[in-house]
Design a protein around this motif. Structure first.
Motif, PDB file in Angstrom:
ATOM      1  N   PHE A 194      -1.160   2.405  -0.447  1.00 13.97           N
ATOM      2  CA  PHE A 194      -2.628   2.140  -0.718  1.00 13.97           C
ATOM      3  C   PHE A 194      -2.958   1.199   0.223  1.00 13.97           C
ATOM      4  O   PHE A 194      -4.149   1.406   0.710  1.00 13.97           O
ATOM      5  CB  PHE A 194      -2.897   1.558  -1.996  1.00 13.97           C
ATOM      6  CG  PHE A 194      -4.186   1.814  -2.616  1.00 13.97           C
ATOM      7  CD1 PHE A 194      -4.631   2.999  -3.424  1.00 13.97           C
ATOM      8  CD2 PHE A 194      -5.072   0.924  -2.843  1.00 13.97           C
ATOM      9  CE1 PHE A 194      -5.807   3.410  -3.889  1.00 13.97           C
ATOM     10  CE2 PHE A 194      -6.604   1.202  -3.151  1.00 13.97           C
ATOM     11  CZ  PHE A 194      -6.619   2.020  -3.901  1.00 13.97           C
ATOM     12  N   LEU A 195      -2.613   0.162   0.290  1.00 13.84           N
ATOM     13  CA  LEU A 195      -2.891  -0.995   1.183  1.00 13.84           C
ATOM     14  C   LEU A 195      -3.117  -0.511   2.824  1.00 13.84           C
ATOM     15  O   LEU A 195      -4.036  -0.857   3.551  1.00 13.84           O
ATOM     16  CB  LEU A 195      -2.109  -2.159   1.192  1.00 13.84           C
ATOM     17  CG  LEU A 195      -2.317  -3.059   0.172  1.00 13.84           C
ATOM     18  CD1 LEU A 195      -1.162  -4.432   0.107  1.00 13.84           C
ATOM     19  CD2 LEU A 195      -3.556  -3.829  -0.034  1.00 13.84           C
ATOM     20  N   TYR A 196      -2.081   0.337   3.047  1.00 10.77           N
ATOM     21  CA  TYR A 196      -1.927   0.949   4.663  1.00 10.77           C
ATOM     22  C   TYR A 196      -2.784   1.740   4.950  1.00 10.77           C
ATOM     23  O   TYR A 196      -3.414   1.959   5.869  1.00 10.77           O
ATOM     24  CB  TYR A 196      -0.660   0.813   5.007  1.00 10.77           C
ATOM     25  CG  TYR A 196      -0.372   1.250   6.451  1.00 10.77           C
ATOM     26  CD1 TYR A 196      -0.595   0.077   7.188  1.00 10.77           C
ATOM     27  CD2 TYR A 196       0.145   2.392   6.891  1.00 10.77           C
ATOM     28  CE1 TYR A 196      -0.278   0.354   8.552  1.00 10.77           C
ATOM     29  CE2 TYR A 196       0.335   2.476   8.348  1.00 10.77           C
ATOM     30  CZ  TYR A 196       0.132   1.624   8.964  1.00 10.77           C
ATOM     31  OH  TYR A 196       0.327   1.737  10.497  1.00 10.77           O
ATOM     32  N   PHE A 197      -2.703   2.957   3.911  1.00  9.40           N
ATOM     33  CA  PHE A 197      -3.479   4.161   4.244  1.00  9.40           C
ATOM     34  C   PHE A 197      -4.930   4.287   3.588  1.00  9.40           C
ATOM     35  O   PHE A 197      -5.930   4.979   4.064  1.00  9.40           O
ATOM     36  CB  PHE A 197      -2.674   5.296   3.974  1.00  9.40           C
ATOM     37  CG  PHE A 197      -1.588   5.496   4.449  1.00  9.40           C
ATOM     38  CD1 PHE A 197      -1.303   5.747   6.007  1.00  9.40           C
ATOM     39  CD2 PHE A 197      -0.178   5.612   3.989  1.00  9.40           C
ATOM     40  CE1 PHE A 197      -0.347   6.016   6.709  1.00  9.40           C
ATOM     41  CE2 PHE A 197       0.943   5.572   4.784  1.00  9.40           C
ATOM     42  CZ  PHE A 197       1.044   5.584   6.071  1.00  9.40           C
ATOM     43  N   PHE A 235      -6.914   1.451   2.175  1.00  8.79           N
ATOM     44  CA  PHE A 235      -7.981   0.475   2.672  1.00  8.79           C
ATOM     45  C   PHE A 235      -8.662   0.598   3.690  1.00  8.79           C
ATOM     46  O   PHE A 235      -9.605   0.160   3.819  1.00  8.79           O
ATOM     47  CB  PHE A 235      -7.063  -1.058   2.758  1.00  8.79           C
ATOM     48  CG  PHE A 235      -7.149  -1.759   1.457  1.00  8.79           C
ATOM     49  CD1 PHE A 235      -6.987  -1.182   0.363  1.00  8.79           C
ATOM     50  CD2 PHE A 235      -7.126  -3.136   1.701  1.00  8.79           C
ATOM     51  CE1 PHE A 235      -7.013  -1.895  -0.851  1.00  8.79           C
ATOM     52  CE2 PHE A 235      -7.332  -3.988   0.364  1.00  8.79           C
ATOM     53  CZ  PHE A 235      -7.287  -3.303  -0.781  1.00  8.79           C
ATOM     54  N   PRO A 236      -8.145   1.258   4.745  1.00  9.28           N
ATOM     55  CA  PRO A 236      -9.242   1.739   6.174  1.00  9.28           C
ATOM     56  C   PRO A 236     -10.304   2.503   5.836  1.00  9.28           C
ATOM     57  O   PRO A 236     -11.243   2.281   6.551  1.00  9.28           O
ATOM     58  CB  PRO A 236      -8.156   2.460   7.027  1.00  9.28           C
ATOM     59  CG  PRO A 236      -6.711   1.940   6.562  1.00  9.28           C
ATOM     60  CD  PRO A 236      -6.688   1.723   5.147  1.00  9.28           C
ATOM     61  N   SER A 237     -10.154   3.216   4.882  1.00  8.64           N
ATOM     62  CA  SER A 237     -11.425   4.008   3.958  1.00  8.64           C
ATOM     63  C   SER A 237     -12.434   3.089   3.779  1.00  8.64           C
ATOM     64  O   SER A 237     -13.676   3.595   3.664  1.00  8.64           O
ATOM     65  CB  SER A 237     -10.985   4.853   3.111  1.00  8.64           C
ATOM     66  OG  SER A 237      -9.868   5.606   3.360  1.00  8.64           O
ATOM     67  N   PHE A 238     -12.039   1.907   3.205  1.00  9.96           N
ATOM     68  CA  PHE A 238     -13.019   0.783   2.906  1.00  9.96           C
ATOM     69  C   PHE A 238     -13.325  -0.176   3.995  1.00  9.96           C
ATOM     70  O   PHE A 238     -13.928  -1.352   3.644  1.00  9.96           O
ATOM     71  CB  PHE A 238     -12.715   0.273   1.617  1.00  9.96           C
ATOM     72  CG  PHE A 238     -12.392   0.937   0.414  1.00  9.96           C
ATOM     73  CD1 PHE A 238     -13.330   1.523  -0.265  1.00  9.96           C
ATOM     74  CD2 PHE A 238     -10.906   1.432   0.253  1.00  9.96           C
ATOM     75  CE1 PHE A 238     -13.052   2.330  -1.418  1.00  9.96           C
ATOM     76  CE2 PHE A 238     -10.729   2.227  -0.762  1.00  9.96           C
ATOM     77  CZ  PHE A 238     -11.846   2.739  -1.653  1.00  9.96           C
TER      78      PHE A 238
END
Lengths: 219, 273
Positions: free
Chosen positions: A72-75, A77-80
Motif C-alpha cells: 500500500f505504501l509503495y504502490f 501512495f503514489p496515486s495520492f
C-alpha cells in the motif's frame, strides 16, 4: 557436491552488504515502532473519543497483513501523490505495524504503574510532562522490556518481506544471486544462518538489558 | 444575599482573616452513593484537626478532595482565602482552570497511607524531584534542603537508599520529608500509620508531633490512632455517613461524646485495643 565452498566465499561479501541493509531496516523500523507505539499508547489513554479512534486504528493495522501495508505504501501512495523510496516505504510499514503492537505493550506497562504514583505526582504538583517522563515511564518500561525485545526479533524476521518491493536486504540479494547462477542452496542457507545468529545475539542482548534493569529496580 | 454576592464578599476579605481551609457546602457522590453530603468545615491557620470515623464515612475523601485527587460534585473548597476548586471569571464563579488549580494546590502537601514514594529514586532524589522541576530550585539548593529535611526526620544517613531498602516507618518519614520539601502551608496525613507494623508507628508519630511543635503548619489527619489524636489535635471531627456527626476539642469528644454514634464508635475502638 551440493554445497560449493568457492561460491559461498564469493557471495559472502555481497550478502554481508545486504545484511547491513537488513540491520538498518530493523533498527530504524524498531525505533519508529517504539516512538509511534508510545504516542499511540498515550493517545489511547488520553480520553474516550481519542482513545476509541486510536483503538480502531490499532486494530485495523494489527488485523491486516504487513505485506499489504508494505504494498500500500509503495504502490498505492503514489496515486495520492506520495512517492516513497522502497527502503523508506518498507521501514515505515515495519514501524507502523509493530508500533501498533508496541502500543499495546506500553499500555500494559503504563497501567501496571500503581495509581498511587500518579497521585503522589499530583500531590507534589508535578506537571503532566514531568510526571510522565520522570516518574511513570521509568517504572513502566522495565517490566515490558522482554516483550518489546520479542517484537524486535519478530520485526527483524519480517524484513525479508521488504524483498517484495525490491529492497536490497538479505533475502532479495539471495534471490538475485540464486537467479543469476541457478544456485539457491548457498545464498538461501547463508541468509537463514545469518538470521539465526542475529536473532540469537539480539535475544542475548535483550536478556542482558533485562537483567540490568531488574538489578536496578531491585536496589 | 445571593450565592454569587456572598462569594464575592468572602473573596474581598483579606486572606489573613480567612480560615486556612474552608469546605463550603461540598458534596461528593459516586453514582447514587453520597459520600459527602453538604460538608461545611473551617480549619484555622495553624490548627491541627484529626478526622476520625468508621470506614466509608467519607473522611479520606475530605483529604483527597482537598488535594484535588477527587472532583467535587457541589460547593466550593477555599484555601488560604481564595477558592481552589473555582475561580472568578467576569464576576462569575466558574470551575477552576488547571493553572489556577495548580497554583492553589501548591500550598498543600499530602502524605499517603501507602507512602507512594517513587521506587526508582533514592530517598534524596524523591525529595528533590519536585523542588527542582516545580519550584525551579537549583539542584544544589534542593539537595541542601532535602538533606536538612531528611535529617529532621532522622534519615540523613539513608539519603542514598532506595525505598525498597527502607522499612515502612522509614519510607513514611521520607514521604513526610518529600511533602515538606515543597514548603506547603497545609499538610494532609491520610492514615499514615495504618500500613505500618505496630513497632514502627511510634517513629512516624514522633515526626508528626515534632512537626506540629516546630512548624506553624495547618494539619489535617485522618487517623485511627485515637491516643495520638487526643494528645496532638486541637480539634477532632467524627465523620459518619458523609457528615460531621460531632466535633470538638479532644478532651470533650473523647471524654464526653454527645452523639450516640460517636459513643458507639469510640466504645468499639477502645474495646479492640
Amino acid at each position: 557436491m551440493i554445497w560449493d565452498w568457492d561460491y559461498t566465499f564469493e557471495i559472502l561479501p555481497v550478502l554481508a552488504q545486504a545484511a547491513i541493509v537488513t540491520i538498518e531496516a530493523t533498527a530504524i523500523g524498531f525505533v519508529l515502532a517504539l516512538v509511534l507505539g508510545l504516542i499511540l499508547a498515550i493517545l489511547r489513554m488520553s480520553g474516550p473519543k481519542v482513545g476509541w479512534c486510536v483503538s480502531v486504528f490499532i486494530e485495523f493495522i494489527r488485523s491486516t497483513p504487513l505485506l499489504i501495508q508494505i504494498f500500500f505504501l509503495y504502490f498505492v501512495f503514489p496515486s495520492f501523490g506520495v512517492t516513497l523510496d522502497a527502503f523508506v516505504a518498507g521501514v515505515i510499514a515495519l514501524g507502523l505495524h509493530y508500533g501498533c503492537y508496541c502500543a499495546e505493550v506500553y499500555r500494559a506497562g503504563l497501567e501496571g504503574v500503581h495509581r498511587g504514583q500518579w497521585e503522589a505526582c499530583t500531590a507534589l504538583n508535578l506537571s503532566s510532562l514531568n510526571t510522565f517522563k520522570n516518574i511513570i515511564l521509568p517504572q513502566a518500561i522495565p517490566p515490558i522490556v522482554p516483550v518489546l525485545g520479542n517484537y524486535l526479533v519478530a520485526l527483524f524476521k519480517e524484513t525479508p518481506l521488504l524483498s517484495a518491493i525490491a529492497v536490497m536486504e538479505m533475502m532479495q540479494t539471495a534471490k538475485i544471486l540464486g537467479s543469476e547462477t541457478f544456485r539457491y542452496t548457498e545464498p538461501i542457507t547463508l541468509v537463514g544462518i545469518a538470521f539465526l545468529i542475529m536473532s540469537l545475539v539480539s535475544a542475548a542482548l535483550i536478556r542482558l538489558v533485562e537483567r540490568r534493569l531488574n538489578l536496578r529496580s531491585a536496589k | 444575599m445571593t450565592e454569587v454576592t456572598a462569594i464575592k464578599t468572602s473573596a474581598a476579605q483579606s486572606a489573613a482573616e480567612q480560615p486556612m481551609v474552608r469546605f463550603e457546602n461540598v458534596c461528593k457522590r459516586y453514582g447514587n452513593l453520597v459520600v459527602l453530603d453538604d460538608l461545611n468545615l473551617e480549619i484555622a491557620r495553624g490548627e491541627k484537626v484529626a478526622i476520625i470515623g468508621p470506614s466509608g464515612s467519607g473522611k479520606t475523601t475530605v483529604l483527597r478532595m482537598l488535594m484535588t485527587l477527587e472532583r467535587i460534585d457541589g460547593g466550593v473548597i477555599w484555601v488560604d482565602g481564595e477558592p481552589m476548586t473555582h475561580m472568578m471569571r467576569s464576576g462569575q464563579m466558574v470551575p477552576a482552570a488547571q493553572k489556577h488549580l495548580r497554583r492553589v494546590r501548591s500550598k498543600i502537601g499530602m502524605v499517603f497511607q501507602h507512602f507512594n514514594l517513587f521506587p526508582h529514586m533514592t530517598a534524596l532524589q524523591n525529595c528533590i524531584e519536585a523542588p527542582i522541576t516545580v519550584l525551579k530550585m537549583s539542584r544544589k539548593e534542593a539537595e541542601a534542603r532535602a538533606t536538612e529535611l531528611l535529617d529532621m526526620v532522622g534519615l540523613a544517613d539513608k539519603k542514598g537508599h532506595y525505598p525498597a531498602q527502607l522499612s515502612g516507618g522509614q519510607q513514611q518519614r521520607v514521604a513526610i520529608a518529600r511533602a515538606l520539601a515543597m514548603r506547603p502551608k497545609v499538610m494532609l496525613f491520610d492514615e499514615v500509620t495504618s500500613a505500618l507494623d505496630p513497632e514502627l508507628v511510634g517513629e512516624v508519630l514522633h515526626v508528626i508531633r515534632q512537626l506540629g511543635a516546630e512548624h506553624d503548619l495547618t494539619m489535617l489527619m485522618v487517623t485511627h490512632q485515637m491516643g495520638f489524636a487526643k494528645e496532638f489535635a486541637d480539634r477532632v471531627c467524627f465523620f459518619y455517613q458523609g457528615k460531621i456527626a460531632e466535633q470538638g476539642v479532644p478532651q470533650e469528644l473523647f471524654g464526653a461524646p454527645k452523639n450516640e454514634r460517636t459513643k458507639q464508635f469510640l466504645r468499639a475502638v477502645l474495646e479492640s485495643v
